[in-house]
Design a protein around this motif. Structure first.
Motif, mmCIF file in Angstrom:
data_model
loop_
_atom_site.group_PDB
_atom_site.id
_atom_site.type_symbol
_atom_site.label_atom_id
_atom_site.label_comp_id
_atom_site.label_asym_id
_atom_site.label_seq_id
_atom_site.Cartn_x
_atom_site.Cartn_y
_atom_site.Cartn_z
ATOM 1 N N TRP A 41 54.623 39.115 46.943
ATOM 2 C CA TRP A 41 53.251 39.773 47.163
ATOM 3 C C TRP A 41 52.659 39.034 48.310
ATOM 4 O O TRP A 41 51.958 39.891 49.226
ATOM 5 N N ARG A 46 48.454 43.209 54.868
ATOM 6 C CA ARG A 46 47.450 43.695 53.972
ATOM 7 C C ARG A 46 47.221 45.113 53.839
ATOM 8 O O ARG A 46 47.112 45.624 52.737
ATOM 9 N N PRO A 47 47.595 46.062 54.733
ATOM 10 C CA PRO A 47 47.746 47.510 54.292
ATOM 11 C C PRO A 47 48.671 47.878 53.088
ATOM 12 O O PRO A 47 48.487 48.563 52.219
ATOM 13 N N GLN A 48 49.975 46.949 53.165
ATOM 14 C CA GLN A 48 50.748 47.347 51.812
ATOM 15 C C GLN A 48 50.131 46.885 50.867
ATOM 16 O O GLN A 48 50.451 47.319 49.580
ATOM 17 N N GLN A 49 49.411 45.770 50.602
ATOM 18 C CA GLN A 49 48.791 45.268 49.507
ATOM 19 C C GLN A 49 47.606 46.267 48.945
ATOM 20 O O GLN A 49 47.596 46.682 47.568
ATOM 21 N N TRP A 50 47.057 46.649 49.870
ATOM 22 C CA TRP A 50 45.838 47.786 49.576
ATOM 23 C C TRP A 50 46.485 48.924 48.970
ATOM 24 O O TRP A 50 46.142 49.451 48.054
ATOM 25 N N ALA A 51 47.675 49.460 49.715
ATOM 26 C CA ALA A 51 48.439 50.601 49.146
ATOM 27 C C ALA A 51 48.971 50.536 47.776
ATOM 28 O O ALA A 51 48.603 51.367 47.033
ATOM 29 N N LEU A 53 47.573 48.294 45.586
ATOM 30 C CA LEU A 53 46.321 48.445 44.658
ATOM 31 C C LEU A 53 45.937 49.757 44.412
ATOM 32 O O LEU A 53 45.318 50.033 43.287
ATOM 33 N N VAL A 54 45.933 50.634 45.423
ATOM 34 C CA VAL A 54 45.512 51.875 45.358
ATOM 35 C C VAL A 54 45.999 52.997 44.132
ATOM 36 O O VAL A 54 45.522 53.445 43.401
ATOM 37 N N LEU A 231 36.028 42.085 43.153
ATOM 38 C CA LEU A 231 36.059 41.817 44.621
ATOM 39 C C LEU A 231 34.952 40.771 44.942
ATOM 40 O O LEU A 231 35.392 39.800 45.873
#
Length: 397
Positions: A41, A46-51, A53-54, A231
């Motif tokens: 992880w 950061r974009p991969q992590q947010w994708a 999580l979405v 958050l």
């Protein structure tokens, strides 16, 4: 490189990388599944992590609609209502994790804040209450403010205590709240308050969207609240406040010697945890539509604490998982529901033997700028090493 009259020095970036590897459990030794998952992880952008999580969030919202055949509850239990119960316990566990997991304060009476939030929502919305009635959504911030006040009220005189003494005081506070709800006439004892308010809105047939029998909108509401709270708590964890909590948890005396205002941050932890507990109680009162003194006993408080310990104290995702498990198992396996306290007790014993820090233990690492610092060291270690001139005209590596 080392000297005979001084400490061992780190000569270059490669040695610094090795040192950080050892501290962050990235060394050559064999790692457990949790460490490998954490490393995987951390290596994602950061974009991969947010994708990722979405996708998880979308699946979570779809859970009561999908009704998966393997994990769904018994026919006698409504699956959307079960999802709401899981989300509610998860929210309670996240709030208690602030007190127990981050600040290291053993709170055995957390159910008192849950009760205060429930009674606040009931007394401001139920027709059985003689007090001023306001819309339900307005009672949520009021319940949080009232429980935060009680958290500070309890914390100021008691948070100078430690360990078992603090645990006994918080346990007594929880019992005091339950007894007061029993003996004070305004709280109606076992009769309680009926027809507690709920959020506005009606469906196409004219029935309320947030009815007591429809758990799906309540689950979506609580899940949205959980995302917001996660958050906020995540930002607190990475801030100066979070680092102060961790220092207090690890060694309160050392933290105070290093200049951390221990008492202030302990009161903050109690107030924030109490606010989340009051929020949970207000949501529970709205969904159930009924509040009395029967659900706020010591056993319920122990279940809240078991959720945090089972999931992993100090890890917000672990607390989330622990709360969901504690609520889910009795609803999924109805036959074992009467023995749930025995089963959870045995489960905690097994967890403490084989995984003492919970299912998802808190990773000991830098809470702020840790990832960027590690990336800089790695980048520097991968640069080609150049030769530097020495005083006698030679070169050294």
């Amino acid at each position: 490189m080392s000297t005979t009259d001084g400490p061992t020095l780190i000569p270059d970036a490669e040695s610094a990388k090795d040192a950080i590897d050892r501290e962050t459990s990235r060394g050559p030794r064999k790692l457990g599944w949790y460490s490998r998952a954490g490393d995987w992880w951390a290596e994602r952008s950061r974009p991969q992590q947010w994708a990722f999580l979405v996708i998880v969030v979308v699946l979570a919202y779809a859970l009561p609609v999908l009704n998966p055949p393997i994990i769904t509850t018994e026919p006698g239990n409504d699956w959307p209502i079960a999802c709401f119960q899981m989300a509610l316990y998860a929210l309670v566990a996240v709030g208690l994790n602030v007190v127990v997991g981050y600040a290291g304060l053993l709170d055995l009476g957390y159910v008192a804040f849950f009760a205060v939030g429930s009674y606040t929502a009931a007394m401001l919305t139920s027709p059985d209450s003689p007090f001023l009635h306001i819309p339900y959504l307005w009672t949520v911030p009021v319940a949080m403010a009232v429980t935060m006040f009680f958290g500070v009220f309890l914390g100021v005189p008691t948070l100078r205590l430690r360990g078992d003494y603090l645990a006994i005081v918080t346990l007594g506070f929880g019992e005091i709240v339950r007894i007061l709800a029993t003996i004070i006439p305004a709280f109606h004892g076992q009769v309680g308050f009926q027809n507690v308010g709920h959020p506005p809105g009606v469906d196409g047939t004219g029935r309320p969207i947030f009815s007591n029998s429809n758990g799906t909108p309540w689950y979506w509401l609580v899940l949205t609240v959980i995302i917001i709270i996660l958050l906020l708590v995540g930002n607190l964890e990475r801030s100066r406040v979070g680092r102060a909590w961790v220092a207090i948890r690890e060694d309160e005396d050392a933290a105070e010697i290093m200049g951390v205002p221990v008492f202030k941050y302990k009161v903050w932890a109690f107030a924030i945890g109490a606010g989340i507990g009051g929020l949970s109680g207000a949501l529970a009162a709205g969904q159930l539509g009924f509040v009395n003194n029967q659900k706020f006993d010591v056993v319920t408080s122990m279940l809240f604490l078991a959720a945090v310990v089972l999931g992993g104290a100090g890890n917000k995702v672990g607390a989330l998982l622990g709360g969901a498990i504690v609520a889910y198992l009795p609803l999924r396996f109805t036959a074992i529901a009467p023995y749930k306290y025995l089963i959870f007790g045995l489960a905690l014993i097994i967890i403490m033997i084989f995984r003492a820090k919970g299912l998802l233990a808190a990773r000991q690492k830098l809470l702020a700028y840790g990832k960027s610092t590690y990336a800089r060291v790695i980048a520097r270690s991968e640069q080609p090493r150049t030769s530097e001139p020495t005083a006698d005209g030679g070169k050294k590596q």
